[in-house]
Design an enzyme around this catalytic site. Structure first.
Site, PDB file in Angstrom:
ATOM      1  N   LYS A 106       0.865  -1.187   0.000  1.00 28.27           N
ATOM      2  CA  LYS A 106       0.000   0.000   0.000  1.00 28.27           C
ATOM      3  C   LYS A 106       0.896   1.230   0.000  1.00 28.27           C
ATOM      4  CE  LYS A 106      -4.407   1.190   0.212  1.00 28.27           C
ATOM      5  NZ  LYS A 106      -5.599   0.535  -0.329  1.00 28.27           N
TER       6      LYS A 106
ATOM      7  N   ASP B  97      -6.973   4.554  -4.433  1.00 31.17           N
ATOM      8  CA  ASP B  97      -7.643   4.425  -3.131  1.00 31.17           C
ATOM      9  C   ASP B  97      -8.232   5.815  -2.884  1.00 31.17           C
ATOM     10  OD1 ASP B  97      -7.876   2.506  -0.619  1.00 31.17           O
ATOM     11  OD2 ASP B  97      -7.372   4.448   0.214  1.00 31.17           O
TER      12      ASP B  97
HETATM   13  P1  NDP Z   1     -12.779   8.199  -2.716  1.00 30.10           P
HETATM   14  O1  NDP Z   1     -11.683   9.153  -2.524  1.00 30.10           O
HETATM   15  O2  NDP Z   1     -13.340   7.993  -4.079  1.00 30.10           O
HETATM   16  O3  NDP Z   1     -13.999   8.567  -1.755  1.00 30.10           O
HETATM   17  C1  NDP Z   1     -13.842   8.615  -0.376  1.00 30.10           C
HETATM   18  C2  NDP Z   1     -15.161   9.072   0.241  1.00 30.10           C
HETATM   19  O4  NDP Z   1     -15.074   8.884   1.642  1.00 30.10           O
HETATM   20  C3  NDP Z   1     -15.436  10.546   0.003  1.00 30.10           C
HETATM   21  O5  NDP Z   1     -16.819  10.758  -0.041  1.00 30.10           O
HETATM   22  C4  NDP Z   1     -14.820  11.181   1.250  1.00 30.10           C
HETATM   23  O6  NDP Z   1     -15.362  12.453   1.598  1.00 30.10           O
HETATM   24  C5  NDP Z   1     -15.148  10.156   2.300  1.00 30.10           C
HETATM   25  N1  NDP Z   1     -14.133  10.233   3.374  1.00 30.10           N
HETATM   26  C6  NDP Z   1     -12.807  10.037   3.248  1.00 30.10           C
HETATM   27  N2  NDP Z   1     -12.193  10.256   4.428  1.00 30.10           N
HETATM   28  C7  NDP Z   1     -13.172  10.585   5.287  1.00 30.10           C
HETATM   29  C8  NDP Z   1     -13.189  10.904   6.648  1.00 30.10           C
HETATM   30  N3  NDP Z   1     -12.052  10.947   7.371  1.00 30.10           N
HETATM   31  N4  NDP Z   1     -14.380  11.171   7.236  1.00 30.10           N
HETATM   32  C9  NDP Z   1     -15.535  11.123   6.517  1.00 30.10           C
HETATM   33  N5  NDP Z   1     -15.579  10.838   5.208  1.00 30.10           N
HETATM   34  C10 NDP Z   1     -14.422  10.568   4.619  1.00 30.10           C
HETATM   35  O7  NDP Z   1     -12.246   6.805  -2.110  1.00 30.10           O
HETATM   36  P2  NDP Z   1     -12.772   5.324  -2.371  1.00 30.10           P
HETATM   37  O8  NDP Z   1     -14.241   5.335  -2.591  1.00 30.10           O
HETATM   38  O9  NDP Z   1     -11.893   4.711  -3.385  1.00 30.10           O
HETATM   39  O10 NDP Z   1     -12.424   4.616  -0.989  1.00 30.10           O
HETATM   40  C11 NDP Z   1     -13.353   4.538   0.097  1.00 30.10           C
HETATM   41  C12 NDP Z   1     -12.946   3.425   1.048  1.00 30.10           C
HETATM   42  O11 NDP Z   1     -12.930   2.179   0.319  1.00 30.10           O
HETATM   43  C13 NDP Z   1     -11.554   3.557   1.668  1.00 30.10           C
HETATM   44  O12 NDP Z   1     -11.578   3.002   2.964  1.00 30.10           O
HETATM   45  C14 NDP Z   1     -10.691   2.677   0.761  1.00 30.10           C
HETATM   46  O13 NDP Z   1      -9.527   2.228   1.422  1.00 30.10           O
HETATM   47  C15 NDP Z   1     -11.665   1.544   0.496  1.00 30.10           C
HETATM   48  N6  NDP Z   1     -11.358   0.740  -0.676  1.00 30.10           N
HETATM   49  C16 NDP Z   1     -11.267   1.299  -1.912  1.00 30.10           C
HETATM   50  C17 NDP Z   1     -10.987   0.519  -3.017  1.00 30.10           C
HETATM   51  C18 NDP Z   1     -11.004   1.066  -4.403  1.00 30.10           C
HETATM   52  O14 NDP Z   1     -10.927   0.256  -5.347  1.00 30.10           O
HETATM   53  N7  NDP Z   1     -11.113   2.362  -4.610  1.00 30.10           N
HETATM   54  C19 NDP Z   1     -10.690  -0.917  -2.861  1.00 30.10           C
HETATM   55  C20 NDP Z   1     -10.893  -1.426  -1.530  1.00 30.10           C
HETATM   56  C21 NDP Z   1     -11.187  -0.606  -0.488  1.00 30.10           C
HETATM   57  P3  NDP Z   1     -14.493  13.796   1.430  1.00 30.10           P
HETATM   58  O15 NDP Z   1     -14.512  14.059  -0.050  1.00 30.10           O
HETATM   59  O16 NDP Z   1     -15.192  14.815   2.236  1.00 30.10           O
HETATM   60  O17 NDP Z   1     -13.117  13.491   1.945  1.00 30.10           O
END
Ligand code: NDP
Length: 449
Positions: free
Chosen positions: A130, A170
């Protein structure tokens, strides 16, 4: 409150605490796996003899580097970059890059550690790693994002490669960032090496379904858990957190399977749309215009936006946390269960605290931990690598079918392993033990390295 670690494993956990001070998320992720492993060591005493646990908790390589870049005002900015190459027993290191201000070594190590077992569960030849940076992409122009990505890759390129380490996206890293990173890698190395990054654009080596894969996969996993209980998504009220890549495609697949998603969120607050979230609007706001989820209510006057609110107070039957780590605590979990939640599928990594996990397990609801439920993203990345290696490109239907089958297999493997170790229905133990055993056997075969 957490469960006990087997007394033979406890000293190993203390050693992890001593060797990695201050890395609380890493400690949490390690503890959660070690709590499951007591019975595994009874069945496989050779794992203890060969110090597999001690070795698996120590990354093979940790890279930390300076990322200098110039913003639109001409000011020099300095961020910190990370790549933790955790375990390559099953294949090249594989795992995403996270760009978020909260990133530090402890976050990258927790994610890398989880990734080892998640990747093992897919059954595909990929190791765990990662990376990321404390860079905050919010409010940055396209040109700033590009300059940052170019600087980040100017150091990272020497550590990665299609047979070595294959990063992906991510939080904060999507198709745009992968494009800039790939461009800089190609420029520096003078090689068009498709297999070095996944999540690429569809016209230059990407795979159909990669964008949808994590969300779709998480819903397929929950669907399998529901099937065991002779139930389905049809007619279910669902709560999804986040509004990024995972949240959007979780919502899409739930709607396709007849469920209704009534919430989405970002770090500012959540929206509640009793009629069901209008996903076309969300895609326009988030994927194209990069706006905040609060703006949803400008277009749907009967939906409400709650600034800073707790999304889990909205009653639902299925909850799919898809934002970030530790977003559901013990009290939130209790609220969900008391309000009638029967299934939780983690799209995000480690979104539930240990107290929250205990509430779900004690309540006997179907609880799918992230390392199993969200493995569809990395599995489809491995399918992208496979297409790159054979210079092939598969149809959407074929790729989605492969993803569905992989998620079904992961579910089955977790389910059967939980039964084998005397904890039927406990997908936490099933996922941890099944993933660990696969990696441990490969490590054993390769000797002390
Ligand atoms: P994105 O950046 O596309 O979206 C993240 C979302 O989560 C945004 O809406 C963001 O809001 C919100 N968010 C992030 N940090 C916080 C926080 N501290 N408090 C509240 N809201 C938060 O990321 P992904 O959708 O790709 O990833 C989301 C989750 O899924 C993560 O845990 C990631 O590790 C996991 N994941 C992702 C994969 C992938 O293929 N993308 C694969 C496996 C797991 P804001 O814009 O306000 O920050």
């Amino acid at each position: 409150m957490t469960s006990a670690i087997d007394e033979k494993i406890e000293p190993l956990f203390q050693e992890v605490l001593n060797r990695n001070p201050g890395e609380t998320e890493f400690h949490q992720a390690v503890r959660e796996v070690l709590e499951s492993l007591g019975p595994v060591l009874v069945k496989y005493p050779e794992f203890a003899h060969h110090k597999i646990i001690e070795r698996i908790c120590e990354p093979e390589r940790q890279i930390i580097f300076r990322v200098p870049w110039i913003d639109d005002k001409g000011q020099v900015q300095i961020n910190r970059g990370f790549r933790v190459e955790f375990n390559s027993s099953l294949g090249p290191y594989k795992g995403g890059l996270r760009f978020h201000p909260s990133v530090y070594l402890g976050i990258i190590k927790f994610l890398g550690f989880e990734q080892i077992f998640k990747n093992a569960l897919t059954g595909l030849p990929i190791g765990g790693g990662k990376g990321g940076s404390d860079f905050d992409p919010k409010g940055r122009s396209d040109a700033e994002i590009m300059r940052f990505c170019q600087s980040f890759m100017t150091e990272l390129y020497r550590h990665i490669g299609e047979h070595t380490d294959v990063p992906a996206g991510d939080i904060g890293v999507g198709g745009r960032e992968i494009g800039y990173l790939f461009g800089q890698y190609k420029r520096i190395t003078n090689r068009w090496e498709a297999g070095v990054l996944t999540g690429k654009g569809l016209t230059w080596g990407g795979s159909l379904v990669r964008t949808e894969a994590t969300g779709y996969g998480a819903v397929f996993f929950v669907d399998e858990m529901l099937k065991v209980r002779k139930d389905s998504f049809d007619g279910k009220i669902c709560s999804v957190s986040g509004s990024g890549n995972v949240a959007i495609y979780t919502t899409e697949k739930i709607h396709q399977l007849g469920g209704k998603v009534v919430t989405l969120s970002d770090s500012g607050g959540y929206i509640y749309d009793e009629k069901g979230v209008d996903l076309d609007l969300v895609k326009q706001l988030k994927e194209i215009e990069r706006r905040r989820i609060s703006e949803y209510v400008k277009y749907h006057k009967d939906a409400k936006y709650v600034a800073g609110g707790n999304i889990w107070e909205i009653p639902c039957q299925v909850a799919m946390p898809s934002a970030t780590q530790n977003e559901i605590n013990g009290a939130d979990a209790k609220l969900l269960v008391d309000n009638g939640c029967i299934a939780v599928g983690e799209g995000a990594n480690m979104p539930t605290t240990p107290e929250g996990v205990r509430v779900f397990l004690d309540a006997g609801i179907a609880y799918g931990p992230g390392k199993a439920a969200n493995a569809g993203g990395v599995a489809t990345s491995a399918l992208e690598m496979q297409q790159n290696a054979t210079r092939d490109s598969w149809s959407f239907e074929y790729t989605e079918e492969r993803l569905k089958k992989i998620m079904k297999n992961i579910h089955q493997s977790c389910y059967e392993t939980a039964e084998e170790f005397g904890t039927p229905g406990n997908y936490v133990i099933g996922a941890n033990c099944a993933g660990f055993i696969r990696v441990a056997k490969a490590m054993l075969a390769m000797g002390v390295i």
